[in-house]
Design a protein around this motif. Structure first.
Motif, PDB file in Angstrom:
ATOM      1  N   SER A 270       0.487  -1.174   0.236  1.00  8.72           N
ATOM      2  CA  SER A 270       0.110   0.051   0.067  1.00  8.72           C
ATOM      3  C   SER A 270       0.705   1.410   0.497  1.00  8.72           C
ATOM      4  O   SER A 270       2.201   1.302   0.050  1.00  8.72           O
ATOM      5  CB  SER A 270      -0.586  -0.191   0.982  1.00  8.72           C
ATOM      6  N   GLY A 346      -7.724   4.314   1.145  1.00  8.91           N
ATOM      7  CA  GLY A 346      -8.224   3.144   1.045  1.00  8.91           C
ATOM      8  C   GLY A 346      -7.709   2.473  -0.248  1.00  8.91           C
ATOM      9  O   GLY A 346      -7.531   3.085  -1.307  1.00  8.91           O
ATOM     10  N   GLU A 349      -7.200  -3.415  -0.851  1.00  8.93           N
ATOM     11  CA  GLU A 349      -7.839  -4.871  -0.252  1.00  8.93           C
ATOM     12  C   GLU A 349      -8.166  -4.286   1.194  1.00  8.93           C
ATOM     13  O   GLU A 349      -9.185  -4.817   2.269  1.00  8.93           O
ATOM     14  CB  GLU A 349      -6.099  -4.639   0.849  1.00  8.93           C
ATOM     15  N   ASN A 350      -8.721  -2.326   1.710  1.00 10.81           N
ATOM     16  CA  ASN A 350      -9.445  -2.605   2.664  1.00 10.81           C
ATOM     17  C   ASN A 350     -10.192  -1.150   1.841  1.00 10.81           C
ATOM     18  O   ASN A 350     -10.127  -0.524   0.849  1.00 10.81           O
ATOM     19  CB  ASN A 350      -8.077  -1.374   3.217  1.00 10.81           C
ATOM     20  N   GLU A 382     -18.545   1.361   0.520  1.00  9.95           N
ATOM     21  CA  GLU A 382     -17.263   2.869   0.809  1.00  9.95           C
ATOM     22  C   GLU A 382     -17.552   4.531   0.404  1.00  9.95           C
ATOM     23  O   GLU A 382     -18.445   4.526  -0.379  1.00  9.95           O
ATOM     24  CB  GLU A 382     -16.534   2.277  -0.458  1.00  9.95           C
TER      25      GLU A 382
END
Length: 498
Positions: A270, A346, A349-350, A382
């Motif tokens: 990330s 984000g 993965e998040n 989201e």
């Protein structure tokens, strides 16, 4: 010390329902959603909504055509948003003077001065092959007659032979609500975009002349930096007390493994980097050492590597490999030294989430980030691209996009009556959901994009919002429109002003 006044709460907006994978956002008693742009088959996106402080019925929306980048446009309403008149203002197909060497209009944004002057800024680029850019600003006393566009950084044109890319990108506007001084913030890139700085210039004569650019970002530590660019998450705000704030994501602090060597196939990669804000107490003539608002904002791709390979995981509609270009920064009007910053982060993965932080000491320190806008009824949704505004009475409003797993997108509104400490439950604004698979291909070269922001303006009785919408488009047409709603508010809880 508390000053108690008339607070405001939202009324008459219902919750979303689910239907066939794309969530239907039909809401009983919701504010009417008004189509601003024409039925022409274009991808209109990235609205900046502004209201004339001398005439609240007069509003303007700057927006762009997001597919071919052939024009930056302007919509004007003189009846509070009931009807709109649009015009192709600037760009290869616009009506204002335009250097024929420029073939792309990437960004457009607007601001009103306290005297009713309407300012409009764009990023003009040479071509997709050579994206060398300049920032141009024009102004109008009435939204009809505009001055010839002015290059805010004319020295940028003096490029060395063989240079490619570079120049001035990502213009943002702010106006001191008391003095009327105009501030323009942009990112200045070296050739081939090898390095970048956040810079600010100002004008005291309604955009006729601009001061020399002032660098707000400190020089990177070349011994430890993996990048020489501070360019994403950019914003600017000017307070009535004369303080000027600007923000950015400090890419010089990012993980070297994300931009250089590939990590192991099972590891994550990330791009968590610091979010910083620098403040100027002398009207943008110099900026203090930046304060870190959030030490590790996860601003996008790449995500986890594809198992057994060195290929990075595919991005999705929210998480591009370039990161978000714009965050929302608000200089609080009633309280000197207070500012509010909202951002989102984000990766694949998040889930994308919105955070908010405040300062009460002119940006020296910031509160701990607070997650805002999640839906209790749809925890897997989201949230992204928040936009902030403040009513004269002190209430802070935030509009943002909410995306469902089914591929739908809606606009929600949350409010704070205590300076951003607590927030109301999210209220649905869109009467019909957008399909996030409709639109022009974004900068990642794969997924449709909706532009980098939506927009909101608050009064004591309304919250006015403009956003990108696909209800009149299809996957084949890629049509997007700018839509508008004015949410009526009524007296309610008291407002706390520190």
């Amino acid at each position: 010390r508390r000053h108690w006044g008339r607070g405001l709460v939202i009324v008459g907006v219902a919750a979303a329902a689910l239907a066939g994978g794309i969530r239907s956002a039909a809401a009983d008693n919701a504010a009417p959603n008004v189509a601003v742009t024409s039925v022409k088959p274009y991808s209109y996106q990235q609205p900046t909504l502004v209201v004339d402080p001398k005439n609240p019925q007069r509003m303007a929306i700057a927006y762009r055509e997001g597919a071919q980048r052939s024009v930056c446009s302007l919509a004007i309403s003189n009846d509070g948003g009931t009807t709109w008149r649009t015009q192709d203002l600037i760009g290869p197909q616009g009506r204002l003077p335009w250097d024929s060497a420029n073939t792309l209009c990437y960004e457009s944004t607007a601001a009103y001065g306290p005297d009713g002057t309407l300012y409009y800024a764009v990023q003009a680029a040479l071509s997709f092959r050579d994206p060398f850019s300049r920032v141009l600003v024009t102004s109008s006393p009435d939204g009809v007659a505009f001055s010839d566009p002015v290059d805010v950084d004319p020295g940028t044109k003096n490029r060395n032979p063989g240079d490619a890319g570079g120049g001035d990108w990502y213009p943002r506007l702010a106006v001191n609500p008391t003095s009327g001084e105009l501030f323009v913030r942009w990112t200045h890139y070296a050739s081939r975009n090898a390095s970048a700085q956040s810079v600010v210039a100002s004008s005291t004569d309604r955009g006729v002349r601009f001061s020399a650019p002032v660098v707000a970002t400190p020089a990177p530590d070349t011994a430890s930096s993996t990048s020489l660019i501070d360019s994403y998450g950019t914003s600017i705000a000017a307070g009535a007390d004369g303080t000027v704030y600007t923000s950015w994501l400090d890419l010089t602090k990012r993980n070297a493994g994300c931009s250089n060597a590939r990590p192991a196939a099972t590891s994550t990669c990330s791009l968590a980097v610091p979010l910083e804000v620098a403040a100027s107490r002398d009207g943008g003539r110099s900026f203090a050492t930046p304060a870190v608002v959030a030490p590790a904002v996860d601003f996008g791709c790449p995500g986890r590597n594809v198992a057994g390979t060195t290929a990075l995981a595919s991005c999705d509609n929210l998480h591009f490999d370039r990161g978000p270009e714009a965050f929302s920064l608000l200089a609080e009007g009633a309280t000197p030294g207070m500012a509010v910053l909202a951002w989102w982060g984000g990766d694949p993965e998040n889930p994308a989430r919105i955070s908010v932080a405040t300062t009460h000491n002119y940006g020296s320190t910031w509160s701990s980030p607070k997650t805002v806008g999640t839906l209790h009824t749809a925890a897997s949704d989201e949230q992204q691209r928040p936009a902030l505004s403040q009513a004269p009475g002190g209430r802070i409003d935030m509009a943002y996009y909410d995306d469902s797993n089914g591929g739908s997108q809606d606009v929600y509104l949350a409010s704070s009556d205590d300076g951003g400490v607590t927030w109301s439950a999210p209220q649905l604004l869109t009467t019909e959901s957008s399909n996030i698979n409709i639109g022009p291909v974004s900068e990642d070269g794969v997924h449709p994009g909706f532009g980098e922001w939506l927009s909101i303006v608050s009064s004591n009785t309304t919250a006015k919002v403009a956003w990108t919408d696909t209800r009149r488009g299809t996957v084949d047409s890629a049509k997007q429109d700018i839509y508008f709603a004015s949410v009526q508010l009524e007296a309610g809880t008291p407002i706390w002003v520190p």
